[in-house]
Design an enzyme around this catalytic site. Structure first.
Site, PDB file in Angstrom:
ATOM      1  N   CYS A  50       0.831  -1.210   0.000  1.00 25.66           N
ATOM      2  CA  CYS A  50       0.000   0.000   0.000  1.00 25.66           C
ATOM      3  C   CYS A  50       0.861   1.254   0.000  1.00 25.66           C
ATOM      4  O   CYS A  50       2.046   1.210   0.329  1.00 25.66           O
ATOM      5  CB  CYS A  50      -0.866   0.041   1.261  1.00 25.66           C
ATOM      6  N   CYS A  84      -5.840   1.492  -2.558  1.00 25.65           N
ATOM      7  CA  CYS A  84      -5.046   2.721  -2.715  1.00 25.65           C
ATOM      8  C   CYS A  84      -4.235   2.727  -4.008  1.00 25.65           C
ATOM      9  O   CYS A  84      -3.582   3.723  -4.320  1.00 25.65           O
ATOM     10  CB  CYS A  84      -4.129   2.926  -1.509  1.00 25.65           C
TER      11      CYS A  84
HETATM   12 ZN   LIG Z   1      -3.879   0.034   0.163  1.00 20.83          ZN
END
Ligand SMILES: [Zn+2]
Length: 364
Positions: A50, A84
Site C-alpha cells: 500500500c 489505494c
Molecule cells: Zn492500500
C-alpha cells in the site's frame, strides 16, 4: 520507553520493534498522504502493498515491511492494493501532471486553447479544471497564457533581429486572431466579407523603445497607428479594435526600416517624422488632430486653446476625447496638451510616458 508487543513471538517481535522505531510506521499509522510516493508498506498476511495513506484497516505492525518502490515490493512477492492503487499515480500527482500538461499545451499553442479544450484534455469538468489550475499555478489559464507570451516576446526580441519575426515567433498571429473572432463579429467569414470589397491590408510590427512596447502599423496610405504600452498583446488588441475589418500582415524587411524610423522619431520627436500618415477618424477628431500637429516639440497647449483654434470653443471635453482616441502616439502630439493650470492630466498611453516625452522635448 516503548513496550514490546505483548503476544508477539520471538522473531516477529524483532521485526515489530524495528518497525515501531521506524518513522515510516508513524506515517502509516497517521495515514499521512504527504508520505505517499516516498515509500510503500507491505503486509505479510494479506500479500498486498500500500501507499502510506491507504484507508484500509491498519495492519499489525509485526506483519509490516517497507519498500522504496513498487518494483521492490512486487519483487518480494507482494501485489498492489486495490484500494489505494499504489502502482498508479496519487490524485495530487495526477492533478499536478494534468495541470503541467495543460501548461505545455498553452505554451505550444498559437492561440489560447479554450477552457473546454483544456478541461477535455485533463478529463475534468470546466469548473473543476479551472479551480485546479488556479490552485496549482496561482493563475487562471488565460493569465498564464498572457504571462507566457509576454515573456516570449521579450526573449525573442533580444535574440531576433526582426521585430516582426519576434512577434510571430511568440505566437502573436494577428491575422489568425482576427479570423478567430471575426465569425461572431461579422456573421460571415472574413474572405466572404472581403469579397464584398471591404478590408484594408495593414502591416504591423511590435518592438521595444525607451517608453516600453511600441506597435507600428501601416496601411497602403501611410502610418495608421503608433501605439505605446507595457503589454504587446494589449497593443495588438487595440490595433484590431481600431481596424476591425483590416487584414493584418507581418512586416517584411522593408517594413523593419519603417519601424526603425518611427522608433527613432519617438525617441527624438524634434527631428520630425518624414513618413506619410494615414489619419482616420471623424471629421471632428481630424480637426483636433490637425491642430495638435501644429504644436511644436518643446511647447504645450491647453484643451481650451485647441478648442478655440478649431473654432469650437465650447467643445473642450470633446477635444479631450479626441486626444484620448489618437491612433498615432507622438506623431499626433496629444502629449503636448495640458490642463489650464499646466498639470498634465491624462494620457492615452499613461501619464508617465507623457511626462517622459515632455521632459525629453523640453531638453531638445
Ligand atoms: Zn492500500
Amino acid at each position: 520507553m516503548k513496550e514490546p508487543p505483548v503476544n508477539a513471538t520471538e522473531k516477529p517481535a524483532i521485526n515489530a520493534a524495528t518497525t515501531l522505531d521506524d518513522p515510516r510506521w508513524a506515517a502509516v499509522a497517521a495515514r499521512d498522504a504527504s508520505a505517499d510516493g516516498s515509500f510503500f508498506y507491505a503486509v505479510k498476511t494479506t500479500g498486498v502493498y500500500c501507499r502510506p495513506s491507504c484507508a484500509s484497516r491498519l495492519a499489525r505492525l509485526e506483519h509490516v515491511s517497507f519498500f522504496d518502490s513498487c518494483d521492490a515490493a512486487e519483487a518480494a512477492g507482494f501485489r498492489p492494493c486495490r484500494r489505494c492503487k499504489p502502482d498508479q499515480m496519487s490524485l495530487a500527482a495526477l492533478h499536478a501532471a494534468k495541470v503541467t500538461e495543460a501548461c505545455r499545451m498553452i505554451e505550444q499553442s498559437v492561440h489560447l486553447p479554450t477552457l473546454a479544450e483544456l478541461a477535455q484534455l485533463a478529463g475534468l469538468s470546466h469548473y473543476h479544471f479551472h479551480r485546479l489550475f488556479k490552485q496549482i499555478t496561482g493563475l487562471t489559464p488565460r493569465q498564464y497564457a498572457q504571462a507566457h507570451r509576454t515573456r516570449r516576446v521579450h526573449d525573442a526580441l533580444t535574440q531576433s533581429e526582426s521585430v516582426t519575426a519576434a512577434v510571430y515567433q511568440a505566437g502573436f498571429n494577428a491575422s489568425s486572431r482576427f479570423y478567430e473572432k471575426s465569425d461572431a463579429v461579422l456573421g460571415m467569414t472574413p474572405s466572404a466579407y472581403r469579397a464584398g470589397g471591404i478590408g484594408t491590408a495593414i502591416r504591423f510590427a511590435i518592438g521595444q523603445c525607451s517608453l516600453g512596447a511600441i506597435l507600428v502599423a501601416q496601411s497602403p496610405r501611410g502610418i495608421c497607428a503608433i501605439l505605446l504600452g507595457d503589454d504587446p498583446e494589449e497593443l495588438l488588441r487595440d490595433l484590431q479594435d481600431r481596424f476591425p475589418r483590416a487584414e493584418f500582415i507581418g512586416g517584411d524587411a522593408n517594413y523593419e526600416k519603417v519601424v526603425a524610423t518611427v522608433v527613432g522619431f519617438v525617441e527624438a520627436p524634434g527631428i520630425g517624422l518624414d513618413l506619410p500618415l494615414d489619419i482616420r477618424g471623424t471629421a471632428f477628431q481630424q480637426r483636433v488632430w490637425e491642430a495638435l500637429r501644429t504644436i511644436p516639440a518643446g511647447a504645450t497647449a491647453t484643451y481650451t486653446e485647441i478648442a478655440r483654434r478649431i473654432g469650437a470653443p465650447d467643445a473642450v471635453r470633446a477635444v479631450a476625447g479626441a486626444c484620448a482616441a489618437n491612433p498615432l502616439a507622438v506623431a499626433i502630439p496629444c502629449h503636448r496638451v495640458v490642463r489650464l493650470d499646466g498639470s498634465l492630466s491624462g494620457y492615452r498611453w499613461g501619464i508617465a510616458r507623457k511626462c517622459a516625452l515632455l521632459e525629453r522635448e523640453a531638453e531638445q
